[in-house]
Scaffold this motif. Sequence first.
Motif, PDB file in Angstrom:
ATOM      1  N   CYS A  96       2.437  -5.877   0.633  1.00 15.96           N
ATOM      2  CA  CYS A  96       1.747  -5.324  -0.553  1.00 15.96           C
ATOM      3  C   CYS A  96       2.682  -4.853  -1.784  1.00 15.96           C
ATOM      4  N   LEU A  97       3.842  -4.466  -1.311  1.00 11.45           N
ATOM      5  CA  LEU A  97       4.783  -4.143  -2.333  1.00 11.45           C
ATOM      6  C   LEU A  97       5.607  -5.403  -2.905  1.00 11.45           C
ATOM      7  N   ALA A  98       5.830  -6.285  -1.928  1.00 17.93           N
ATOM      8  CA  ALA A  98       6.577  -7.641  -2.425  1.00 17.93           C
ATOM      9  C   ALA A  98       5.736  -8.366  -3.196  1.00 17.93           C
ATOM     10  N   ALA A  99       4.436  -8.351  -3.234  1.00 17.48           N
ATOM     11  CA  ALA A  99       3.533  -9.036  -4.128  1.00 17.48           C
ATOM     12  C   ALA A  99       3.510  -8.510  -5.646  1.00 17.48           C
ATOM     13  N   LEU A 100       4.286  -7.286  -6.023  1.00 18.35           N
ATOM     14  CA  LEU A 100       4.308  -6.749  -6.945  1.00 18.35           C
ATOM     15  C   LEU A 100       5.326  -7.377  -8.199  1.00 18.35           C
ATOM     16  N   PRO A 101       4.670  -7.683  -9.301  1.00 20.30           N
ATOM     17  CA  PRO A 101       5.589  -8.413 -10.459  1.00 20.30           C
ATOM     18  C   PRO A 101       6.751  -7.372 -10.645  1.00 20.30           C
ATOM     19  N   ASP A 102       7.748  -8.008 -11.229  1.00 20.73           N
ATOM     20  CA  ASP A 102       8.948  -7.152 -11.371  1.00 20.73           C
ATOM     21  C   ASP A 102       8.557  -6.372 -13.037  1.00 20.73           C
ATOM     22  N   ASP A 103       7.513  -6.669 -13.770  1.00 24.39           N
ATOM     23  CA  ASP A 103       7.115  -6.008 -14.832  1.00 24.39           C
ATOM     24  C   ASP A 103       6.289  -4.738 -14.423  1.00 24.39           C
ATOM     25  N   SER A 104       5.854  -4.791 -12.992  1.00 26.63           N
ATOM     26  CA  SER A 104       5.029  -3.472 -12.592  1.00 26.63           C
ATOM     27  C   SER A 104       5.325  -2.125 -13.305  1.00 26.63           C
ATOM     28  N   THR A 105       4.399  -1.426 -13.851  1.00 29.84           N
ATOM     29  CA  THR A 105       4.878   0.057 -14.182  1.00 29.84           C
ATOM     30  C   THR A 105       4.851   0.989 -12.939  1.00 29.84           C
ATOM     31  N   PRO A 106       5.312   1.978 -13.140  1.00 23.18           N
ATOM     32  CA  PRO A 106       5.231   3.253 -12.129  1.00 23.18           C
ATOM     33  C   PRO A 106       4.002   3.425 -11.612  1.00 23.18           C
ATOM     34  N   ALA A 107       2.957   3.591 -12.604  1.00 22.28           N
ATOM     35  CA  ALA A 107       1.525   3.786 -11.971  1.00 22.28           C
ATOM     36  C   ALA A 107       0.848   2.448 -11.269  1.00 22.28           C
ATOM     37  N   ASP A 108       1.577   1.193 -11.871  1.00 23.01           N
ATOM     38  CA  ASP A 108       0.844   0.083 -11.064  1.00 23.01           C
ATOM     39  C   ASP A 108       1.486   0.137  -9.463  1.00 23.01           C
ATOM     40  N   ILE A 109       2.743   0.416  -9.381  1.00 23.66           N
ATOM     41  CA  ILE A 109       3.281   0.601  -8.238  1.00 23.66           C
ATOM     42  C   ILE A 109       2.720   1.723  -7.118  1.00 23.66           C
ATOM     43  N   VAL A 110       2.440   2.925  -7.730  1.00 18.46           N
ATOM     44  CA  VAL A 110       1.656   3.789  -7.078  1.00 18.46           C
ATOM     45  C   VAL A 110       0.225   3.411  -6.680  1.00 18.46           C
ATOM     46  N   GLY A 111      -0.559   2.587  -7.780  1.00 17.29           N
ATOM     47  CA  GLY A 111      -1.620   2.201  -7.454  1.00 17.29           C
ATOM     48  C   GLY A 111      -1.623   1.134  -6.364  1.00 17.29           C
ATOM     49  N   THR A 316       3.106   5.785   8.453  1.00 19.16           N
ATOM     50  CA  THR A 316       4.186   5.692   7.677  1.00 19.16           C
ATOM     51  C   THR A 316       3.749   5.268   6.311  1.00 19.16           C
ATOM     52  N   PRO A 317       2.913   4.170   6.225  1.00 19.97           N
ATOM     53  CA  PRO A 317       2.453   3.574   4.846  1.00 19.97           C
ATOM     54  C   PRO A 317       1.737   4.745   3.914  1.00 19.97           C
ATOM     55  N   THR A 318       1.070   5.676   4.746  1.00 25.96           N
ATOM     56  CA  THR A 318       0.335   6.879   3.960  1.00 25.96           C
ATOM     57  C   THR A 318       1.500   7.936   3.366  1.00 25.96           C
ATOM     58  N   PHE A 319       2.671   8.073   4.282  1.00 19.75           N
ATOM     59  CA  PHE A 319       3.595   8.935   3.816  1.00 19.75           C
ATOM     60  C   PHE A 319       4.391   8.244   2.633  1.00 19.75           C
ATOM     61  N   ALA A 320       4.551   6.847   2.893  1.00 20.76           N
ATOM     62  CA  ALA A 320       4.961   5.955   1.543  1.00 20.76           C
ATOM     63  C   ALA A 320       4.377   6.095   0.112  1.00 20.76           C
ATOM     64  N   THR A 321       2.958   6.265   0.568  1.00 21.47           N
ATOM     65  CA  THR A 321       2.282   6.257  -0.840  1.00 21.47           C
ATOM     66  C   THR A 321       2.623   7.452  -1.599  1.00 21.47           C
ATOM     67  N   THR A 322       2.845   8.713  -1.094  1.00 24.52           N
ATOM     68  CA  THR A 322       3.229   9.886  -1.708  1.00 24.52           C
ATOM     69  C   THR A 322       4.841   9.846  -2.023  1.00 24.52           C
ATOM     70  N   ARG A 323       5.445   9.500  -1.034  1.00 22.69           N
ATOM     71  CA  ARG A 323       7.053   9.447  -1.278  1.00 22.69           C
ATOM     72  C   ARG A 323       7.532   8.469  -2.427  1.00 22.69           C
ATOM     73  N   ALA A 324       6.598   7.510  -2.810  1.00 25.99           N
ATOM     74  CA  ALA A 324       6.903   6.575  -3.780  1.00 25.99           C
ATOM     75  C   ALA A 324       7.159   7.172  -5.216  1.00 25.99           C
ATOM     76  N   ILE A 325       6.447   8.300  -5.387  1.00 22.89           N
ATOM     77  CA  ILE A 325       6.486   8.774  -6.806  1.00 22.89           C
ATOM     78  C   ILE A 325       8.109   9.513  -6.762  1.00 22.89           C
ATOM     79  N   GLY A 326       8.669   9.893  -5.583  1.00 28.69           N
ATOM     80  CA  GLY A 326      10.036  10.360  -5.550  1.00 28.69           C
ATOM     81  C   GLY A 326      10.854   9.501  -5.773  1.00 28.69           C
ATOM     82  N   TRP A 327      10.664   8.233  -5.134  1.00 27.86           N
ATOM     83  CA  TRP A 327      11.564   7.108  -5.153  1.00 27.86           C
ATOM     84  C   TRP A 327      11.582   6.837  -6.508  1.00 27.86           C
TER      85      TRP A 327
END
Length: 354
Positions: A96-111, A316-327
């Motif tokens: 899921c994360l590897a499929a994101l394009p490099d121009d993804s916004t923070p909201a795109d990544i969390v989404g 762990t993926p659910t944990f990462a969904t929220t920790r992503a905002i800190g990352w």
Amino acid sequence: MKAGLDGVVAAETVLSHSDAQAARLWIRGVPVERAARNLGYEGVVALLWEGFAGEGLAREGIVAEFGAGRQRAFARLDSWLPSATGATPGEATRRCLAALPDDSTPADIVGALAVGVPAIVRRQQGLPPTPPDPALPTTADFLRMVSGKAAAPDLVHALDTYFVVASENGLGPSTLAARVVASTGSSLAASVLAAYCAFEGPLHGGAPGPALTMVDEAQASGDVDAWLDRKLAAGERLIGFGNRAFPNGDPRATLLADAVKQLGDDNARLRFALAFERKALAALERQRPGKTLRPNLEIYAALLLEACGIPRDAFTPTFATTRAIGWLAHAMEQKATGRMLRPTSRYIGPALSD
């Protein structure tokens, strides 16, 4: 230099501060207890991202921005979800994360995570993904996309508490990975992918699932005290106890315990977990006198996620969904320095020859 880099200062940050001795955690100057009580998940996002992802950020604006991000993520599911057939939720989340394009916004990544993780869970169950409702806050929509129906308010509140307290905790291994990658000029998407890869390890974000397995084993033993003594005498670790960042107790664990208790006193699982915690602390004192190990957030995080209907292998993926905002906050802060992280090492190999 200590093994594990304990005490090494690798960054200056405005994002969070912990007081290990007092067992306190502040998110951008706000006590985590107040953040959970007054700000909610999107309010914490606005607090963390202010000045990095925009100016004058507010909870209402983040709710709308994240709702739009989930819609874009749902439209992209076909670009990666079919390839995740047969993969574990952890592996599928990496795709899921590897499929994101490099121009993804923070909201795109969390989404991507907020839509992708429920879609992965439902795919495991042979069900189609649930389209997001962009008008809902993230935690309410996350649970709705997992189950296919609106979640009870008490479950939404519990998950929101979890998303707040698990969102940021300083420079752990995954956050350091995010900062290192961001410092090279790589994209935010690459930074979060790197962070997630570090996060999956069982010593880091992979711990809530094994914590619940440990509780199951203890309950099945029929004699919890004897089971604990055998485990500790064999030198094994009790998952859910001890945290190098909070040796005197984890304030997040207290918040999660309170959130779980509010889900109902008739929960036999919770009653056993509370009794197990007391017995485990007594066993630790017997077997390892003088070594203080306090409960961390893992057991209560696992109980909370289980009550919310999240399968154990998706913890762990659910944990990462929220920790992503800190990352993301750390990656954006690191990028703003314009400096690449380049530590050095001390050679301890064979004598150097000519």
